[in-house]
Design an enzyme around this catalytic site. Structure first.
Site, PDB file in Angstrom:
ATOM      1  N   GLY A 165       0.921  -1.271  -0.316  1.00 37.39           N
ATOM      2  CA  GLY A 165      -0.004   0.034  -0.077  1.00 37.39           C
ATOM      3  C   GLY A 165       0.715   1.275   0.107  1.00 37.39           C
ATOM      4  N   GLU A 275      -4.896  -9.108  -9.034  1.00 41.54           N
ATOM      5  CA  GLU A 275      -5.747  -7.920  -8.158  1.00 41.54           C
ATOM      6  C   GLU A 275      -6.297  -6.915  -9.499  1.00 41.54           C
ATOM      7  OE1 GLU A 275      -3.771  -7.405  -3.846  1.00 41.54           O
ATOM      8  OE2 GLU A 275      -2.896  -5.888  -5.325  1.00 41.54           O
ATOM      9  N   ASN A 290       0.084 -10.852  -7.091  1.00 43.34           N
ATOM     10  CA  ASN A 290       0.932 -11.111  -5.958  1.00 43.34           C
ATOM     11  C   ASN A 290       1.353 -12.797  -5.941  1.00 43.34           C
ATOM     12  OD1 ASN A 290      -1.050  -9.221  -3.858  1.00 43.34           O
ATOM     13  ND2 ASN A 290       0.936  -8.619  -4.995  1.00 43.34           N
ATOM     14  N   ARG A 292       2.275 -14.950  -4.355  1.00 43.91           N
ATOM     15  CA  ARG A 292       2.650 -15.622  -3.002  1.00 43.91           C
ATOM     16  C   ARG A 292       1.158 -15.997  -2.495  1.00 43.91           C
ATOM     17  NH1 ARG A 292       0.923 -11.063   0.084  1.00 43.91           N
ATOM     18  NH2 ARG A 292       1.398  -9.255  -1.168  1.00 43.91           N
ATOM     19  N   ARG A 338      -8.862  -8.195  10.105  1.00 46.46           N
ATOM     20  CA  ARG A 338      -7.113  -8.147  10.707  1.00 46.46           C
ATOM     21  C   ARG A 338      -7.177  -7.209  11.743  1.00 46.46           C
ATOM     22  NH1 ARG A 338      -3.234  -7.143   5.317  1.00 46.46           N
ATOM     23  NH2 ARG A 338      -4.452  -7.871   3.964  1.00 46.46           N
TER      24      ARG A 338
HETATM   25  P1  ADP Z   1       0.356  -2.777  -3.718  1.00 47.08           P
HETATM   26  O1  ADP Z   1       1.335  -3.293  -4.248  1.00 47.08           O
HETATM   27  O2  ADP Z   1       0.759  -1.623  -2.475  1.00 47.08           O
HETATM   28  O3  ADP Z   1      -0.789  -3.663  -2.898  1.00 47.08           O
HETATM   29  P2  ADP Z   1      -1.489  -1.839  -5.669  1.00 47.08           P
HETATM   30  O4  ADP Z   1      -1.340  -1.478  -6.940  1.00 47.08           O
HETATM   31  O5  ADP Z   1      -2.199  -3.367  -5.306  1.00 47.08           O
HETATM   32  O6  ADP Z   1      -0.474  -1.802  -4.566  1.00 47.08           O
HETATM   33  O7  ADP Z   1      -2.711  -0.991  -4.996  1.00 47.08           O
HETATM   34  C1  ADP Z   1      -3.209  -0.909  -3.612  1.00 47.08           C
HETATM   35  C2  ADP Z   1      -4.326   0.008  -3.479  1.00 47.08           C
HETATM   36  O8  ADP Z   1      -4.352   1.313  -4.053  1.00 47.08           O
HETATM   37  C3  ADP Z   1      -5.648  -0.723  -4.403  1.00 47.08           C
HETATM   38  O9  ADP Z   1      -6.240  -1.700  -3.718  1.00 47.08           O
HETATM   39  C4  ADP Z   1      -6.578   0.725  -4.561  1.00 47.08           C
HETATM   40  O10 ADP Z   1      -7.079   0.856  -3.322  1.00 47.08           O
HETATM   41  C5  ADP Z   1      -5.553   1.623  -4.794  1.00 47.08           C
HETATM   42  N1  ADP Z   1      -5.161   2.142  -6.284  1.00 47.08           N
HETATM   43  C6  ADP Z   1      -4.094   1.263  -7.005  1.00 47.08           C
HETATM   44  N2  ADP Z   1      -4.036   1.813  -8.237  1.00 47.08           N
HETATM   45  C7  ADP Z   1      -5.085   2.551  -8.442  1.00 47.08           C
HETATM   46  C8  ADP Z   1      -5.813   3.289  -9.464  1.00 47.08           C
HETATM   47  N3  ADP Z   1      -5.316   3.485 -10.480  1.00 47.08           N
HETATM   48  N4  ADP Z   1      -6.825   3.893  -9.112  1.00 47.08           N
HETATM   49  C9  ADP Z   1      -7.541   3.978  -7.907  1.00 47.08           C
HETATM   50  N5  ADP Z   1      -7.095   3.252  -6.932  1.00 47.08           N
HETATM   51  C10 ADP Z   1      -5.678   2.714  -7.044  1.00 47.08           C
HETATM   52  P1  ADP Z   2      -1.980  -8.917   0.896  1.00 45.75           P
HETATM   53  O1  ADP Z   2      -1.930  -8.525  -0.700  1.00 45.75           O
HETATM   54  O2  ADP Z   2      -1.730 -10.467   1.085  1.00 45.75           O
HETATM   55  O3  ADP Z   2      -3.150  -8.631   1.498  1.00 45.75           O
HETATM   56  P2  ADP Z   2      -0.386  -6.795   1.781  1.00 45.75           P
HETATM   57  O4  ADP Z   2      -0.232  -6.174   0.595  1.00 45.75           O
HETATM   58  O5  ADP Z   2      -1.131  -6.289   2.954  1.00 45.75           O
HETATM   59  O6  ADP Z   2      -0.840  -8.331   1.745  1.00 45.75           O
HETATM   60  O7  ADP Z   2       1.125  -7.075   2.262  1.00 45.75           O
HETATM   61  C1  ADP Z   2       1.362  -8.412   2.970  1.00 45.75           C
HETATM   62  C2  ADP Z   2       2.514  -8.041   3.790  1.00 45.75           C
HETATM   63  O8  ADP Z   2       3.629  -7.986   3.210  1.00 45.75           O
HETATM   64  C3  ADP Z   2       2.344  -7.195   4.955  1.00 45.75           C
HETATM   65  O9  ADP Z   2       2.903  -7.388   6.165  1.00 45.75           O
HETATM   66  C4  ADP Z   2       2.983  -6.029   4.261  1.00 45.75           C
HETATM   67  O10 ADP Z   2       3.613  -5.010   5.153  1.00 45.75           O
HETATM   68  C5  ADP Z   2       4.298  -6.782   3.339  1.00 45.75           C
HETATM   69  N1  ADP Z   2       4.502  -6.100   2.083  1.00 45.75           N
HETATM   70  C6  ADP Z   2       4.089  -6.277   0.971  1.00 45.75           C
HETATM   71  N2  ADP Z   2       4.911  -5.968  -0.120  1.00 45.75           N
HETATM   72  C7  ADP Z   2       5.888  -5.404   0.450  1.00 45.75           C
HETATM   73  C8  ADP Z   2       6.861  -4.581   0.134  1.00 45.75           C
HETATM   74  N3  ADP Z   2       7.161  -4.365  -1.446  1.00 45.75           N
HETATM   75  N4  ADP Z   2       7.933  -3.971   0.793  1.00 45.75           N
HETATM   76  C9  ADP Z   2       7.754  -4.265   2.286  1.00 45.75           C
HETATM   77  N5  ADP Z   2       6.827  -4.981   2.715  1.00 45.75           N
HETATM   78  C10 ADP Z   2       5.829  -5.528   1.828  1.00 45.75           C
HETATM   79 MG    MG Z   3      -1.961  -4.936  -4.047  1.00 37.18          MG
END
Ligand code: ADP
Ligand code: ADP
Ligand code: MG
Length: 448
Positions: A165, A275, A290, A292, A338
Site C-alpha cells: 500500500g 488484483e 501477488n 505468493r 485483521r
Molecule cells: P500494492 O502493491 O501496494 O498492494 P496496488 O497496486 O495493489 O499496490 O494498489 C493498492 C491499492 O491502491 C488498491 O487496492 C487501490 O485501493 C489503490 N489503487 C491502486 N491503483 C489505483 C488506481 N489506478 N486507481 C484507483 N485506486 C488505485
Molecule cells: P496482501 O496482498 O496479502 O493482503 P499486503 O499487501 O497487505 O498483503 O502485504 C502483506 C505483507 O507484506 C504485509 O506485512 C506488508 O507490510 C508486506 N509487504 C508487501 N509488499 C511489501 C513490500 N514491497 N515491501 C515491504 N513490505 C511489503
Molecule cells: Mg496490491
C-alpha cells in the site's frame, strides 16, 4: 512428498504453514530472530534455529542465514509466507542454486510480476484488461506530462517496485505534477531501493476485487472466486470477504477465466492472486499480481472449503491438482478482520507490548489464526498483525452475525487492538448494505 520444510517467516503465517505441513506429514523447521524466541511458531515447529538479532535485515530478510539454516537442518524446501522474502526473486534464485525448492514461482516469474509496470504489459499482451496508463516505466517528467494530456486527470504515480500500500501518489492538476513526480521518485527510492515510477489513470471510487488462482506444474490452473478487499485505510486492507456482494455469477466466471488465461500465458506456477479494480459499471482492470499466499487467503478457504496452503505445497512438490474448475463450489460467505496491535483512535499507531489477558472466540463458523497467547510480548520490530478473525456463514447475513458475536467474545487486554474499530465498522449501515469502495474508510468518521 517433501520430508522437511523450513519456514522463512514469523507470526501467524508461520504457524499456518506449520499446520499445513503437520497435516501433510512433513516435518518443520522454524527460523526466528532473538526477539521471537518465545513465539508460537518456534514452539510448534519440530526444530527451531535462531538466525540473528531482531532487525529484519539480520534475520527474516537475510537470505544467506536462512539458506544456511535450511542446509544445516536438511530441509528440502522453503516456504516464504507473505512479506519478507516472499517476492524476492534473488532469494528464489539462491534457493534454486542451493538445490532447495522455493515454494512459490521461479525468479524469472517473480521478477516479471514484481516489476508492476512490466507485469501490466505482460497481462495486456495476454488479453487481460489493464488500468489505462504508461506503457512500462515512465522515464522522464516530460513523458509523464505528455501522457496525462492524453488520458486526463486525476492520475496515480506508482512505484514500479512498490507494495504494502505504499509508494502511490494521486495527482489532480498539471501544476502539482512536477513536484509529485519528484517526491514519488524519492519516496520509491527510499522505500524500495528503486526510484522507477509508472503512471495510471486514477479510477474513482472503485472496488478492489481480486481473484485467487492456483496452478500446478502440469498445465492445470483453476480460480477460486474473488475476494472483496475494498475496506482499506491508506491503500492497506483491513477487512476482506468472499464473495463480493457486487460480483454476480457471470462476472465471477468472466474475471476468473481472464485471470486463469493471464496466468497461463505467462506460465505461472503455484498459488497467486490477480488484483483488479472494478468500477460501478462492471468494468474491471488488472492492477497487479501477488506471486505468493496472501494475508486474506482464509476467506477463500472458508467460502470454498479448500486448504490453499496444502494445495500450494503439493503443487510445489510437483503433484497434480486433485480437482478441476468444475469441482470448485462456493459454499457460503466468509469475512476476515485483521486484528492489529494498533490504537485506531490515534491514527492506527502501533501499540506493541505485553498481552495480559487473551481469550479467543469460538463456536460455529469461527476461525482464528494467531501466534499470540496470554503473556505474549508483541515485539515492536515487525508488522502489527496479532490475529485474523474469520467468520463463515451460509450467507453474508449469517457470517456477519457470527462475526459480531465473535468480536464481542475476543478479549485482548494489555495492548490496544483494532477489535473496537471492526465492531463499529461492521455495524455501519453502508457496510451492512455492501455499499462501499476503496475510498469508503478514508471518507467517513467511524467514531461519530
Ligand atoms: P500494492 O502493491 O501496494 O498492494 P496496488 O497496486 O495493489 O499496490 O494498489 C493498492 C491499492 O491502491 C488498491 O487496492 C487501490 O485501493 C489503490 N489503487 C491502486 N491503483 C489505483 C488506481 N489506478 N486507481 C484507483 N485506486 C488505485
Ligand atoms: P496482501 O496482498 O496479502 O493482503 P499486503 O499487501 O497487505 O498483503 O502485504 C502483506 C505483507 O507484506 C504485509 O506485512 C506488508 O507490510 C508486506 N509487504 C508487501 N509488499 C511489501 C513490500 N514491497 N515491501 C515491504 N513490505 C511489503
Ligand atoms: Mg496490491
Amino acid at each position: 512428498m517433501f520430508k522437511k520444510i523450513l519456514i522463512a517467516n514469523r507470526g501467524e503465517i508461520a504457524l499456518r504453514i506449520i499446520r499445513a505441513c503437520k497435516e501433510l506429514g512433513i516435518s518443520t523447521v522454524a527460523v526466528h530472530s532473538e526477539a521471537d524466541a518465545e513465539s508460537l511458531h518456534v514452539r510448534f515447529a519440530d526444530e527451531a534455529i535462531c538466525i540473528g538479532p531482531a532487525a529484519g535485515s539480520e534475520s527474516y530478510l537475510n537470505p544467506i542465514r536462512i539458506i544456511a539454516a535450511a542446509e544445516i537442518s536438511g530441509a528440502e524446501a522453503i516456504h516464504p509466507g507473505y512479506g519478507f522474502l516472499a517476492e524476492n526473486a534473488d532469494f528464489s534464485d539462491m534457493c534454486a542454486s542451493s538445490g532447495i525448492k522455493f515454494i512459490g514461482p521461479n525468479a524469472h516469474m517473480i521478477r516479471s510480476m514484481g516489476n508492476k509496470a512490466q507485469a501490466k504489459d505482460l497481462m495486456k499482451k495476454a488479453g487481460v484488461p489493464v488500468v489505462p496508463g504508461s506503457e512500462g516505466v515512465l522515464d522522464t517528467l516530460d513523458e509523464g506530462k505528455a501522457l496525462v494530456e492524453e488520458i486526463g486527470f486525476p492520475v496515480m504515480l506508482k512505484a514500479v517496485s512498490g507494495g504494502g500500500g505504499r509508494g502511490m501518489r494521486i495527482v489532480n492538476t498539471m501544476d502539482e505534477f512536477e513536484i509529485n513526480f519528484q517526491m514519488a521518485q524519492a519516496e520509491a527510492q527510499g522505500a524500495f531501493g528503486d526510484a522507477s515510477l509508472y503512471l495510471e489513470k486514477y479510477i474513482s471510487n472503485p472496488r478492489h476485487v481480486e481473484i485467487q488462482i492456483i496452478a500446478d506444474q502440469h498445465g492445470n490452473t483453476v480460480y477460486l472466486g474473488e475476494r472483496e478487499c475494498s475496506i482499506q485505510r491508506r491503500h492497506q486492507k483491513l477487512l476482506e470477504e468472499a464473495p463480493s456482494v457486487v460480483v454476480s455469477k457471470d462476472l465471477r466466471r468472466k474475471m476468473g477465466e481472464i485471470a486463469v488465461k493471464g496466468a497461463q500465458e505467462v506460465g505461472y506456477e503455484g498459488a497467486g492472486t490477480i488484483e483488479f479494480l472494478l468500477d460501478d459499471q462492471g468494468n474491471f482492470y488488472f492492477m497487479e499480481m501477488n506471486t505468493r499466499i496472501q494475508v486474506e487467503h482464509p476467506v477463500t478457504e472458508m467460502a470454498y472449503n479448500r486448504d490453499l496452503l496444502k494445495d500450494q505445497i503439493r503443487v510445489a512438490f510437483g503433484e497434480k491438482l486433485d480437482y478441476s474448475q468444475k469441482d470448485v463450489h462456493l459454499l457460503g460467505h466468509a469475512i476476515e478482520c485483521r486484528i492489529n496491535a494498533e490504537d485506531w483512535q490515534r491514527n492506527f499507531m502501533p501499540n506493541p507490548g505485553e498481552i495480559v489477558s487473551f481469550h479467543i472466540p469460538g463456536g460455529p463458523g469461527i476461525r482464528v489464526d494467531t501466534h499470540a497467547y496470554q503473556r505474549y510480548h508483541i515485539p515492536p520490530f515487525y508488522d502489527s498483525l496479532v490475529a485474523k478473525l474469520i467468520a463463515f456463514g451460509k450467507d453474508r447475513e449469517e457470517a456477519l452475525s457470527r462475526l459480531n458475536r465473535a468480536l464481542d467474545e475476543f478479549i485482548i487486554e494489555g495492548i490496544k487492538t483494532t477489535i473496537p474499530f471492526h465492531k463499529l465498522l461492521i455495524n455501519r449501515p453502508e457496510f451492512i448494505e455492501g455499499k462501499f469502495d476503496t475510498g469508503f474508510l478514508d471518507r467517513i468518521n467511524l467514531s461519530e
